[in-house]
Write an enzyme that holds these catalytic residues in place. Structure first.
Site, PDB file in Angstrom:
ATOM      1  N   GLU A 157     123.093 -68.403 -98.812  1.00  0.00           N
ATOM      2  CA  GLU A 157     124.179 -67.725 -99.541  1.00  0.00           C
ATOM      3  C   GLU A 157     123.519 -66.986-100.693  1.00  0.00           C
ATOM      4  OE1 GLU A 157     127.296 -67.815 -98.587  1.00  0.00           O
ATOM      5  OE2 GLU A 157     127.167 -69.385 -97.056  1.00  0.00           O
TER       6      GLU A 157
ATOM      7  N   HIS B 292     108.179 -31.251 -45.149  1.00  0.00           N
ATOM      8  CA  HIS B 292     109.134 -31.654 -44.129  1.00  0.00           C
ATOM      9  C   HIS B 292     108.952 -33.164 -43.955  1.00  0.00           C
ATOM     10  CE1 HIS B 292     109.103 -27.267 -42.617  1.00  0.00           C
ATOM     11  NE2 HIS B 292     110.159 -27.490 -43.370  1.00  0.00           N
TER      12      HIS B 292
ATOM     13  N   GLU C 117     107.185 -34.784 -41.071  1.00  0.00           N
ATOM     14  CA  GLU C 117     105.819 -34.356 -40.745  1.00  0.00           C
ATOM     15  C   GLU C 117     104.890 -35.104 -41.686  1.00  0.00           C
ATOM     16  OE1 GLU C 117     105.978 -30.069 -40.985  1.00  0.00           O
ATOM     17  OE2 GLU C 117     107.696 -29.993 -39.637  1.00  0.00           O
TER      18      GLU C 117
ATOM     19  N   HIS D 255     101.567 -29.436 -43.033  1.00  0.00           N
ATOM     20  CA  HIS D 255     102.693 -29.680 -42.115  1.00  0.00           C
ATOM     21  C   HIS D 255     102.201 -30.293 -40.810  1.00  0.00           C
ATOM     22  CE1 HIS D 255     106.123 -27.415 -44.024  1.00  0.00           C
ATOM     23  NE2 HIS D 255     105.119 -27.140 -44.834  1.00  0.00           N
TER      24      HIS D 255
ATOM     25  N   GLU E 271      99.097 -26.598 -40.230  1.00  0.00           N
ATOM     26  CA  GLU E 271      99.734 -27.481 -39.252  1.00  0.00           C
ATOM     27  C   GLU E 271      98.645 -28.415 -38.735  1.00  0.00           C
ATOM     28  OE1 GLU E 271     102.962 -27.350 -38.555  1.00  0.00           O
ATOM     29  OE2 GLU E 271     103.479 -25.459 -39.536  1.00  0.00           O
TER      30      GLU E 271
HETATM   31 ZN   LIG Z   1     106.797 -28.225 -41.320  1.00  0.00          ZN
END
Ligand SMILES: [Zn+2]
Length: 1098
Positions: A49, A284, A287, A391, A482
């Site tokens: 207090e 993608h 892929e 890809h 690819e």
């Molecule tokens: Zn592709």
């Protein structure tokens, strides 16, 4: 307190021995917090207090602090008394949490924490202490001596309770590290059988050096789900921190991070002269070979760095960025074994990402996807040179262009066709199957690609492909590879793919080191010049230098004529011969085209830069180029607990800022709304409230429409962000020190109170309490106005008319675009280039705005806005707007930023909105330092106030107190003229840079400051006295000036300047209501019409 006689009113005779008491003895408190602490936690709590008065006056607080300071510190020290230590497992040494610590004779046990630690507060004495853990033998330490002061340390080591032969169960946790989990054992690890073979051959060849050890091949062949891939990346980034930097360029639709692993000797930064390369896989989602190959490549580069010469050299000389998956969402729904399917190809919104980039020949109407946007922004921030997009589904390298105007499948040649063919072959020739050119006999019999490469469009036409966007819009050359006929092969096939592509992947990276490279620097001080155009004769494709002036121009072997050209510099042309398989270094040193060689030089001394100015120059440059702002944004985190704040809380926040940051803030009221809410303006500056005239001043305004309160919250956060980082972040500190920032978070507080959260289209709260849309209320003259202006408008007008602002940014909602003046319909805008540029700086620093998809389904706004920037009148033409007023009467350009389609989006979106706008808001603080600035003085050094600076023969700014002026201008060459009555006009060409702070120029007038021998002030004062006198005086001055001048047009500018002075005078002193004859006679543009009318308003 220690006297034990609180002497509190109402309990005068209450006493406590030593100022302490047992709680229950004083009075019974069920449910007290201190007892709960003791009974249910390890914590001993007491209740203090502190004073008789519960809520004393603020003036007493200091006294209370003095009374309690020592006690508070002494109490903290007590946490160190008693006994402390750890409880550990005997065999493994592992920490034992939740062990019980018992002290004989005290019926209160503690338990150990997660690290086995305990703290047993005890007063001095001798104790027996026992640690108990189920399953272990208890341990007791007897006669523990506790002394005054710091705790004694005693650790407990616990042995398991032995139950015959069970010892192996307890400690078998380690040894996982050496077996690398569930990886498929593969052909070549570092197994001896592959290294043995060539040894005999080596004996006959030069024997000096031992054969280099074969590089370590990857071992982790499996399909990596997102979570698996993320752990893989984190593992490598923690294992190879010196050459690896893991970052994310954004998130997919489903919230997956788009991770990038940068691998280099200094992976987190762009090193001057070191080219940036990237591989992107799995665009993608189904892929997947690229994704796995890139993870293999990361492993390969990391594990062989420092031991394998090829890898070490490549990593040291290149920064290689690897994004294993650009479409992590699609991947998650792809299927192992998918040969030529489409499931998982698109992103989560079902868009094909390789049809989603802006196209040079066609308009892509699909909405731009988050993955696309992230990649586009990524490319803007790093000077990439070469890239491949991996890809699957065929076996060929495909190079630009992917389409042509007609959209048919025929060869579409880019200017760099020869280079593209060469880098494509560099890949295909290293892949034992690809270069044959017969990709997938089973699937597409008869398909043939010579050398395993093809022009994209010749194969088939693709609109919106990533590779073309790279080439057309950035310095980066990208091809699409690819990797195989099967899109999602079985996991067991993966080692085979690595074997086929590992040489090709490395060989392709090396192509980044072919052609011409070098640095373009300023001949004056040798600093690199960014954004210099590097052009090559007969190749219609330019590239530009990165922010320290370094550049790379991929070229095939041969001799070329190369030119470096930049704004404000003389171009330099040279010849360069590119060697076979290598790079030619060509550095350029450019000389500035400057005033000393061109036009009339400025008279008087050019200011010498002081260190602080130099520091500012380099800061502005750093923040304008490359990732400067990006890094500032990411290095300064702020609060993320956003919520909307109504008027009361807004006022509380602003006051809180001034209380917590009194040295850099000041708060003032601009006026009150119809319903008597205050319109606040917060200034943030190192000398708030003081007019630091040489510094640019910027205004941020929000909430003119009460139903669009996002801007208000953004500005409150912006203010807090600036204050909190002041003194902590050097860039923010410098910006605040060098800028005067004024923030008006809520122009229309009454409307704001009526607006409803989550109402995206409602106009409730749009106008003020009189139903007036305030953005149609800013008229500078009485005749155009039907009724008196609103109190909110008046408040803002007064602020704008302070005329000391260099730039203003207003925030609004309902679209995603930045607009620039005018809102009113005008034929042409004088300084449109500059205004548009300012808006585009904001839009470009916003992750989405610059893409120009302002299309908001809720209000039919137009989409496809180039750069996300438009003239305001094209969006919604109207009269009486704040920004038009700011332009015409405040002489300050103002742009309006629309932060999003929804007027009042849910509070949960505020954090995102802040993240989107933080960098753009900061960019305005940087931008306000550019353009042209200076001071105008007479020969005696006296500053000339009210001199006109005419920009490009049109727009005018005025020198303020101290003779200062500052005008923003789009990068490029500009003419400025300084005009003041009684002085010879000064003219100069200035070069404004997109990344340099304005250089201070000093303009000194050399003619006498008097008109007909009278002090100028006197002429002005008498002119104000009567309208007739005004006209006469002006004519006299005009005649005199025209006579004195050699140039025809001077008279015109002089006249304009007089007019303005007189108008100011009239506005302040006269009550005339007639139109000024003078102004009427000589007005030239629509702008001046309003201005003169305004002069008669009051
Ligand atoms: Zn592709």
């Amino acid at each position: 307190m220690k006297t034990g006689q609180p002497n509190c009113p109402g309990a005068k005779d209450e006493t406590f021995k030593d100022g302490i008491t047992n709680g229950a003895q004083w009075y019974d408190v069920p449910g007290g917090m201190q007892d709960y602490n003791y009974l249910h936690g390890n914590c001993l709590e007491i209740t203090m207090e502190l004073s008789c008065c519960k809520y004393p006056p603020a003036s007493e607080l200091h006294k209370e602090w003095d009374l309690n300071r020592e006690s508070l510190l002494a109490y903290i020290e007590k946490v160190h008394i008693g006994v402390r230590g750890y409880v550990k497992e005997a065999i493994s040494g592992a920490a034992l949490a939740n062990a019980s610590i018992m002290v004989a004779g005290i019926r209160h046990n503690l338990t150990t924490g997660t690290h086995g630690e305990y703290y047993r507060l005890l007063v001095p004495g001798t104790y027996n202490i026992t640690a108990v853990v189920p399953g272990y033998k208890s341990v007791t330490i007897n006669s523990v001596q506790v002394l005054e002061g710091k705790a004694v340390e005693h650790n407990f080591t616990m042995s398991p309770v032995v139950s015959e032969g069970a010892d192996s169960t307890t400690v078998r946790t380690e040894s996982m590290t050496s077996t690398s989990g569930p990886s498929i054992p593969t052909t070549t690890t570092n197994s001896p059988n592959s290294t043995v073979v060539p040894s005999e051959e080596n004996k006959s060849s030069p024997p000096i050096l031992p054969p280099e050890p074969q590089p370590i091949q990857p071992q982790e062949f499996r399909h990596h789900t997102y979570v698996d891939m993320e752990l893989f990346l984190r593992k490598y980034s923690s294992e190879f921190p010196s050459i690896v930097h893991l970052y994310s360029v954004g998130r997919s639709v489903d919230g997956h991070e788009l991770y990038v692993m940068a691998i280099s000797d200094n992976p987190a930064v762009h090193e001057h002269g070191e080219p940036e390369f990237k591989y992107i896989g799995n665009m993608h989602g189904n892929e997947v070979v690229g994704r796995e190959l890139l993870l293999n490549l990361i492993e390969y580069l990391c594990r062989n760095y420092g031991t394998d010469t090829e890898v070490t050299k490549l990593v040291n000389s290149t920064r290689i960025h690897i994004m294993p998956s650009m479409n992590p969402d699609g991947y998650e729904i792809g299927t192992e074994g998918d040969v030529k399917g489409y499931k998982g190809r698109n992103n989560s919104n079902n868009f094909d990402l390789n049809r989603n980039f802006p196209d040079q020949f066609a308009t892509i109407t699909d909405p731009r996807q988050p993955e696309t946007i992230a990649v586009m922004n990524w490319l803007k921030s790093i000077p990439f040179v070469l890239s491949a997009n991996l890809h699957g589904g065929s076996l060929v390298v495909n190079y630009p262009y992917d389409d042509d105007k007609k959209g048919i499948s025929q060869y579409s040649q880019s200017p760099d066709d020869q280079v593209f063919q060469r880098v494509s072959r560099a890949y295909s020739q290293e892949n034992p199957l690809m270069h044959n050119g017969h990709p997938c006999e089973d699937l597409y019999p008869g398909e043939y690609f010579e050398d395993g490469i093809t022009n994209g469009a010749q194969w088939y036409n693709v609109r919106g492909s990533m590779q073309d966007w790279n080439y057309v819009n950035t310095n980066c050359f990208e091809v699409t590879i690819e990797l195989g006929c099967v899109k999602y092969p079985m996991a067991k096939e993966l080692p085979k793919y690595w074997e086929q592509n590992r040489r090709a992947l490395l060989q392709f990276i090396k192509q980044v080191h072919t052609g011409v490279k070098g640095t373009v620097s300023d001949s004056r001080d040798g600093t690199g010049i960014p954004n210099v155009t590097i052009s090559v004769d007969e190749i219609d494709h330019n590239i530009t230098t990165a922010h320290t002036g370094d550049y790379w121009r991929l070229l095939n072997p041969g001799t070329y004529s190369v030119t470096a050209s930049a704004h404000g510099y003389k171009s330099v042309k040279t010849y360069a011969t590119v060697p076979k398989d290598g790079v030619e270094v060509v550095d350029f040193r450019l000389t500035r085209v400057h005033s000393d060689s061109n036009g009339q030089p400025l008279k008087g001394p050019q200011p010498t830069q002081n260190p602080s100015e130099k520091e500012l120059q380099s800061l502005i440059k750093d923040l304008s180029l490359g990732q400067g702002l990006e890094q500032l944004v990411s290095s300064t985190d702020t609060e993320n607990n956003f919520r909307y704040r109504g008027y009361k809380e807004l006022a509380g926040v602003l006051r809180g800022l001034t209380l917590n940051f009194p040295k850099i803030t000041s708060l003032r009221s601009l006026g009150q709304s119809v319903e008597f809410r205050t319109i606040w303006a917060l200034e943030i500056s190192n000398k708030p409230g003081e007019a630091e005239l040489s510094e640019p001043k910027i205004r941020f305004v929000a909430g003119i429409h009460g139903n669009a309160p996002v801007g208000t919250e953004l500005l409150l956060e912006f203010a807090a962000f600036l204050c909190i980082n002041y003194g902590k972040n050097p860039a923010i500190t410098k910006l605040i020190n060098e800028t005067r920032i004024v923030i008006v978070p809520s122009v229309n507080p009454d409307g704001r109170e009526l607006a409803v959260e989550k109402e995206c289209t409602s106009t409730q709260g749009l106008s003020n309490a009189h139903g007036k849309d305030l953005d149609t209320d800013f008229f500078g003259n009485a005749s155009q106005r039907v009724v008196e202006s609103q109190p909110e408008t008046r408040a803002m007008m007064d602020l704008i008319l302070e005329k000391s602002y260099t730039l203003s940014v207003a925030l609004d909602g309902g679209s995603l675009v930045a607009t620039y003046p005018y809102d009113k319909p005008v034929q042409s805008v004088e300084n449109e280039g500059t205004l548009k540029y300012l808006a585009s700086v904001y839009a470009n620093n916003h992750p989405k705005m610059h893409l120009g998809d302002a299309g908001c389904s809720n209000n039919g706004q137009m989409s496809n806005i180039p750069d996300g920037v438009m003239r305001a009148a094209e969006r919604q033409s109207h009269m009486g707007s704040m920004k038009d007023f700011s332009m015409d009467f405040g002489h300050c350009p103002e742009i309006t930023v629309y932060t999003g389609c929804c007027f009042f989006p849910p509070a949960e979106q505020l954090a995102t909105l802040w993240a989107e706008n933080k960098k753009a808001l900061l960019s305005m603080l940087v931008e306000v330092h550019k353009g042209v600035r200076g001071v105008v003085r007479d020969k005696s050094g006296k500053p000339i106030v009210g001199a006109i600076i005419v920009l490009n023969g049109g727009v005018r700014v005025f020198t303020t107190e101290g003779g200062y002026f500052h005008a923003l201008l789009a990068p490029g060459n500009h003419n400025i003229e300084a005009v003041a009555d009684g002085y010879q006009q000064q003219r100069q060409e200035v070069v404004v840079s997109s990344y340099e702070a304005a250089n201070s120029i000093i303009i000194v007038f050399d003619m006498d400051n008097s008109i007909f021998g009278l002090p100028r002030e006197f002429v002005v004062a008498s002119a104000a006295a009567s309208m007739t006198a005004l006209v006469v005086t002006a004519c006299i001055i005009w005649c005199v000036c025209a006579a004195k001048s050699n140039r025809q047009k001077d008279g015109f500018h002089r006249l304009r300047q007089h007019r303005d002075d007189y108008e100011d005078e009239i506005r302040l002193t006269s009550m005339g209501s007639k139109k000024s004859l003078l102004a009427h006679e000589f007005q030239d543009e629509s702008e001046s019409d309003e201005e003169t009318l305004y002069a008669n308003k009051i």
